[in-house]
Design a protein around this motif. Structure first.
Motif, PDB file in Angstrom:
ATOM      1  N   ILE A   1      28.426 -31.781 -49.113  1.00  0.00           N
ATOM      2  CA  ILE A   1      29.303 -32.754 -48.443  1.00  0.00           C
ATOM      3  C   ILE A   1      28.474 -33.969 -48.028  1.00  0.00           C
ATOM      4  O   ILE A   1      28.896 -35.115 -48.167  1.00  0.00           O
TER       5      ILE A   1
ATOM      6  N   HIS B   1      30.956 -34.616 -41.081  1.00  0.00           N
ATOM      7  CA  HIS B   1      30.422 -35.277 -42.263  1.00  0.00           C
ATOM      8  C   HIS B   1      29.122 -35.988 -41.930  1.00  0.00           C
ATOM      9  O   HIS B   1      28.141 -35.966 -42.683  1.00  0.00           O
TER      10      HIS B   1
ATOM     11  N   ARG C   1      33.184 -33.911 -52.861  1.00  0.00           N
ATOM     12  CA  ARG C   1      34.429 -33.606 -52.134  1.00  0.00           C
ATOM     13  C   ARG C   1      35.255 -32.513 -52.811  1.00  0.00           C
ATOM     14  O   ARG C   1      36.314 -32.153 -52.309  1.00  0.00           O
TER      15      ARG C   1
ATOM     16  N   THR D   1      36.853 -32.239 -42.334  1.00  0.00           N
ATOM     17  CA  THR D   1      35.733 -32.063 -41.404  1.00  0.00           C
ATOM     18  C   THR D   1      36.172 -32.593 -40.033  1.00  0.00           C
ATOM     19  O   THR D   1      37.204 -33.258 -39.924  1.00  0.00           O
TER      20      THR D   1
END
Ligand code: PEP
Ligand code: MG
Length: 752
Positions: free
Chosen positions: A698, A724, A703, A445
């Motif tokens: 997320i 995130h 994950r 991310t």
């Protein structure tokens, strides 16, 4: 016995060769016994067929016993050692057969000098087809390994032997009638996308009456002769053998002898002679073929067994192929080739058959986007739309249809401009190829949180895309597809070969084997489970495996053996209790122990996990965390069972809501519990590849994702675009909502 040879015979390629030069069903069975006797270094090999209606097991072919005994040695179920093996559905091996009280002596067949005896029943699921017996002059000749290999050989042969048995028992029948289709007046039908893609092709409606044989009747007056007919049959044989080879090369895992029933039809004396005798009586070859084929179609139609009734397609296809050859049409014409097939419903196995005929697209009236037909169509790259519009079944054959299986639109007789627009849009999207460059590194991310992307594999054909799009491994291998596409349970050896290819194809990356998940919409045509009113709540998945431990054990053994030297995990589907996990783990441990004792190469200790698909798991998640090393949420089923909405039922499709607050909160609860016990949770259902849900997942701390490989580049890109931190606040916000309306609003808003 020569083990290498036994291995060879497990390969479908060698079995296909049996058909070469076979001139009749009897000759076919004779070839089989000769081949087996040679491979097993046995003095005798015999095939017995069982006729349930008269409770009679009849010797049909033998190498070693007197030829005159064929058709004359008969016994009841349970009678003699062969009858006992078939009655008790198990192999019987004797070091000195005559010492067994069940041994039955048949005078005059030349059996007296044979000491060792091994009989293996031929079964389709739990239906008795017959038995194969090998004998040797030497005492105590057959070993445990021989039994094992002989069972593998037998299981490979059952389907073809059963077809031969059926054909031998048939005479020709009379003509059937084809009903014409009424008219159709719809321009656009909205449906839901099961498998993405677009196609523009002539439609063909799949109905029971579908046989286009009558279109060849105009050929009848072209002065064709018996010699032309023979030539057309020879060509058909060559074409079918070639097709079988092609399909095997393309799809090793599921292509088990799919054309052999048709090859057998061409070898069937009563079928071919029936046509010849009509021609000799003055019928044209075309009329003779149509009459005999339709007679067979009628007879097959009377059989009270869905699996055998499916042979109707084979006989029609054979008839069509001979007629095509007579017409001088090339073999590129198949009934469904380059067409868009419309059907009420289809089985996953039908999709494979259609794929082998190069179908352009599929429309089904029932089924869901997470049904296994859709899942398989994606693997095969066939666009598929589900549209609950009965009028589609009235569409005249050949009507041009634009299937936009991206937007879910079915355009009947579309304008040229519309077709061009849709194809132009897709050309733009095809730039996905350029995304291959993007997937070179692991996705992160924007605020540097790494995410692991794995591939779901349904067919071995998916491995290529998984590797091209840099999947970290296989998060879900749906092992049931090789079971669904076959005509009998694949033997341990067959499964081993398939699993080995998968592992080698993935080049050492981790592969998670989900054990057999059949039942629900994944039916085995060869296994009669009785009628289940609610198959999704029935003997599905791990319940089937625990009820049929022999099948389960063969699969586990195949996985452990294939896993030797590889990175593998095993995952049990549809777990509802700690008890089931313990039972499954115990069987796994036992298989592992036996393999070590047999000194077979195998994986010493794969990681063990379970799928979370049932709501009952929520209340025992902490205890389950102590039993396994990882969890994988099958959201397709989890949503269906939590919300009590059939995932394949179009009528309640609008209630199948992945963002239902109960689903979101349950998922969050699972992650938190697993976290406490340091267990990984991954998502392997279809929910994973939707951006809005990906952000939520997320955000709650997931994950690991496993998706159809074609989604990998898109997900990769999306992960790199999001942060995130934002995902966390988005997830918190979602979890605070109470109604579907509120979560829907948030989900819509989060769409980019
Ligand atoms: C699921 O249920 O989400 C899953 C991945 O398993 P399947 O779709 O094969 O039932
Ligand atoms: Mg599932």
């Amino acid at each position: 016995m020569k083990r290498d040879h036994a291995k060879l015979i497990c390969d479908v390629g060698e079995l296909s060769d049996i058909f070469h030069d076979t001139s009749s069903m009897e000759a076919f069975l004779q070839k089989i016994v000769e081949l087996i006797a040679e491979h097993m270094s046995a003095d005798v090999c015999s095939i017995y067929l069982y006729y349930e209606e008269r409770d009679e097991l009849v010797l049909k072919a033998t190498k070693g016993l007197k030829p005159s005994s064929v058709n004359n040695v008969k016994m009841k179920l349970g009678e003699g050692l062969t009858g006992k093996a078939l009655k008790e559905l198990r192999p019987i091996c004797e070091a000195q057969a005559r010492n067994n009280p069940n041994f039955r002596f048949f005078p005059g067949i030349g059996e007296e000098r044979y000491e060792s005896f091994l009989a293996v029943p031929m079964l389709r699921g739990n239906i008795r087809i017959g038995a194969i017996v090998v004998q040797s002059e030497k005492r105590n000749y057959f070993t445990n390994d021989d039994i094992y290999v002989f069972r593998a050989i037998t299981s490979q042969l059952v389907n073809t032997v059963e077809t031969a048995k059926l054909l031998m028992s048939f005479d020709e029948g009379k003509k059937a009638v084809v009903t014409p289709m009424p008219a159709f007046d719809i321009k656009l039908v909205k449906g839901r996308v099961g498998s993405e893609g677009v196609s523009f092709s002539p439609a063909i409606v799949l109905t029971e009456n579908l046989t286009e044989l009558t279109r060849y009747l105009s050929l009848a007056y072209k002065g064709l002769t018996l010699a032309d007919f023979h030539r057309a049959v020879e060509m058909a044989e060559e074409q079918l053998a070639q097709l079988q080879n092609q399909v095997e090369a393309m799809m090793y895992d599921v292509a088990s002898l799919i054309f052999t029933s048709q090859i057998l039809m061409l070898k069937d004396k009563s079928f071919i002679n029936g046509i010849i005798s009509l021609i000799e009586q003055g019928e044209t070859p075309v009329h003779a073929i149509v009459q005999v084929v339709e007679g067979y179609v009628k007879k097959f139609g009377l059989i009270n067994d869905a699996y055998l009734r499916e042979k109707i397609h084979d006989v029609k296809d054979v008839g069509r192929r001979i007629l095509e050859n007579l017409a001088g049409e090339s073999d590129t014409h198949h009934e469904y080739a380059e067409k868009l097939v419309i059907a009420h419903e289809l089985l996953p196995s039908d999709a494979l058959e259609l794929y082998s005929q190069r179908v352009k697209g599929i429309i089904v009236l029932s089924g869901g986007v997470t049904s296994h037909l859709s899942i398989l169509a994606r693997s095969l790259g066939i666009p598929l739309v589900i549209a609950d519009e009965p009028q589609l079944m009235l569409l005249a054959a050949g009507t041009p249809v634009l299937l936009d299986a991206v937007m879910g639109n079915i355009h009947v007789n579309p304008h040229k401009a519309l077709v061009e627009n849709v194809f132009a849009r897709e050309d733009l999207n095809k730039n996905i190829e350029s995304l291959k460059a993007l997937v070179k590194s692991e996705p992160k991310t924007q605020d540097n949180v790494a995410v692991n992307l794995y591939a779901n594999i349904n067919l071995l054909g998916d491995v290529k895309a998984a590797c091209e799009f840099n999947a970290r491994g296989v998060g879900l291998y749906r092992t049931e597809f090789p079971f669904i596409m076959r005509s009998n349970f694949p033997s341990e050896e067959e499964q081993y070969q398939i699993y080995r290819r998968l592992l080698e194809g993935m080049g050492g990356k981790e592969v998670t084997f989900r054990t057999l998940d059949i039942g629900g919409d994944k039916v085995l045509s060869y296994y009669n489970n009785g009628k289940e009113e609610n198959p999704f709540l029935g003997l599905r998945s791990i319940r089937f495996s625990l009820r049929h431990q022999d099948i389960f054990e063969q699969q586990i053994r195949a996985i452990l053996r294939a896993g030797a030297g590889h990175n593998i995990s095993i995952m049990f589907p549809m777990i509802s209790s700690v008890d089931e996990v313990r039972q499954a783990k115990q069987i796994l441990a036992e298989c592992s122990r036996k393999l070590r004792k047999e000194k077979k190469d195998c994986h010493p200790e794969p990681r063990v996990g379970i799928m979370i698909e049932l709501p009952s798991v929520l209340e025992i998640i902490e205890e389950l965390s102590q039993e396994v090393e990882f969890f994988s949420v099958g959201t397709n089923d989890f949503i269906q069972y939590l919300l009590a909405v059939d995932r394949t039922n179009e009528k309640v499709a609008d209630m199948y809501v992945p963002h239902h607050p109960a689903v979101l909160r349950a998922l969050n609860k699972i992650v938190k519990a697993a976290d406490r016990f340091k267990k990984t949770v991954s998502i392997c259902g279809d929910m994973a590849h939707h951006r809005r849900y990906l952000e939520f997942f997320i955000g709650i701390g997931i994950r690991n994702f496993s998706v159809d490989p074609r989604y990998l580049p898109r997900m990769h890109q999306q992960i790199e675009e999001i942060s995130h931190k934002n995902c966390q606040s988005f997830a918190e916000n979602l979890l605070s909502k109470v109604t579907i309306g509120e979560t829907s609003a948030l989900i819509q808003g989060s769409r980019k």
